[in-house]
Design a protein around this motif. Structure first.
Motif, PDB file in Angstrom:
ATOM      1  N   LEU A   1       0.973  -1.099  -0.086  1.00 15.99           N
ATOM      2  CA  LEU A   1       0.104   0.048   0.129  1.00 15.99           C
ATOM      3  C   LEU A   1       0.791   1.131   0.034  1.00 15.99           C
ATOM      4  CD1 LEU A   1      -2.779  -0.967   2.644  1.00 15.99           C
ATOM      5  CD2 LEU A   1      -2.726  -1.415   0.165  1.00 15.99           C
TER       6      LEU A   1
ATOM      7  N   PHE B   1      -3.501   7.120   1.140  1.00 10.52           N
ATOM      8  CA  PHE B   1      -4.111   7.025   2.342  1.00 10.52           C
ATOM      9  C   PHE B   1      -4.790   8.637   2.684  1.00 10.52           C
ATOM     10  CE2 PHE B   1      -1.417   3.289   3.123  1.00 10.52           C
ATOM     11  CZ  PHE B   1      -2.502   2.532   3.566  1.00 10.52           C
TER      12      PHE B   1
ATOM     13  N   TYR C   1      -8.166   4.319   1.850  1.00 11.11           N
ATOM     14  CA  TYR C   1      -7.114   3.971   0.742  1.00 11.11           C
ATOM     15  C   TYR C   1      -7.847   4.059  -0.282  1.00 11.11           C
ATOM     16  CZ  TYR C   1      -3.093   2.219  -1.659  1.00 11.11           C
ATOM     17  OH  TYR C   1      -1.939   1.824  -2.434  1.00 11.11           O
TER      18      TYR C   1
END
Length: 290
Positions: A32, A37, A50
């Motif tokens: 990620l 975010f 996200y």
């Protein structure tokens, strides 16, 4: 478990190594990018989005936060802590290890030996420089990685010129003694869950004094002495780091901790020692995630 690696570089060696190790243990691994975010707090609840989708199915995260993104990266890790996701490295430990002066203060409090280091003050600069005598001085920015922001001043005149430039630029830095007997070498020890799992000696390339492999240094696998291992473990414990790289200088008065890296690169140490550090990190998660 569902484990996420917080990294902007999915193709980087460290990220790929961690994915491989996690999948070998039948964990669901994903990468990620911290850039995407969104963090928020409202009505006594922390939430993480996200790509505009709520993140609520992770069991652990492995931060691989770059130095240029320390503040937001630490905030992101803290947000995961608030929703009870286990971080391999805590937000507090990231911030404390990234600030060199804070790190040295904590190490000093724990009686971990370090090179003589002074928080630079222009008002007290003459006295501070005098305390090093006629010896070379290392000038370090408070934050920096891979040897960046580290300057060797061979003389007082060179030190003054460098310090004046850095002060004009509004930079904060420390002054540190130069350990000549280390001869451009240092030790990188990887500590995981209170155990040194690998160690290598790094040597600088000709014409440099920084031993970082990113700067052309070379490395060989070594076994630490009892005192070197003891110092590495005490340093990791002082910073409350379950996973870290501890850089040690060999001096005439024994091992000295030069720096602690809360997100150490894995390529150099795994390639040099043949140890699967990523596997050890996954094992650390398995033992500590409840």
């Amino acid at each position: 478990m569902n484990i996420a690696i917080l990294s902007r570089g999915e193709s980087l060696y460290s990220t790929r190594s961690l994915i491989k190790a996690g999948e070998a243990r039948n964990h669901n691994m994903e990468v990620l990018d911290p850039t995407y975010f969104q963090l928020s707090v409202a009505h006594g609840k922390a939430s993480i989005l996200y790509h505009n989708e709520e993140v609520n199915d992770l069991h652990a995260v492995i931060p691989r936060i770059g130095a240029s993104n320390t503040y937001f990266g630490a905030s992101l890790v803290r947000q995961f802590e608030l929703i009870n996701v286990f971080p391999v490295v805590t937000s507090e430990a990231i911030l404390q290890s990234r600030d060199k002066w804070t790190c040295f203060q904590i190490l000093s409090q724990a009686a971990v030996p370090v090179p003589k280091t002074i928080f630079a003050s222009m008002a007290q600069l003459e006295a501070q420089l005098d305390s090093f005598g006629n010896n070379p001085i290392i000038i370090k920015l408070l934050q920096g990685t891979h040897g960046q922001g580290v300057i060797l001043a061979e003389s007082r005149q060179n030190a003054l010129a460098t310090i004046e430039t850095m002060h004009t630029a509004g930079l904060q830095f420390v002054l540190q003694e130069f350990i000549a007997e280390s001869k451009g070498t240092d030790i990188r020890a990887i500590v995981i869950d209170g155990v040194v799992v690998a160690a290598m000696k790094r040597k600088c390339k000709t014409g440099d004094f920084r031993s970082n492999l990113h700067r052309g240094g070379t490395a060989e696998a070594i076994s630490l002495s009892f005192e070197e291992e003891r110092v590495a473990l005490r340093a990791a414990k002082a910073l409350r780091l379950g996973v870290c790289g501890v850089d040690i200088l060999q001096s005439d008065r024994g091992p000295l901790v030069l720096e602690i890296n809360s997100t150490p690169g894995l390529e150099g140490i795994e390639t040099t020692t043949g140890r699967n550090i990523s596997k050890s990190i996954i094992g650390y998660i398995e033992r500590n995630k409840r």
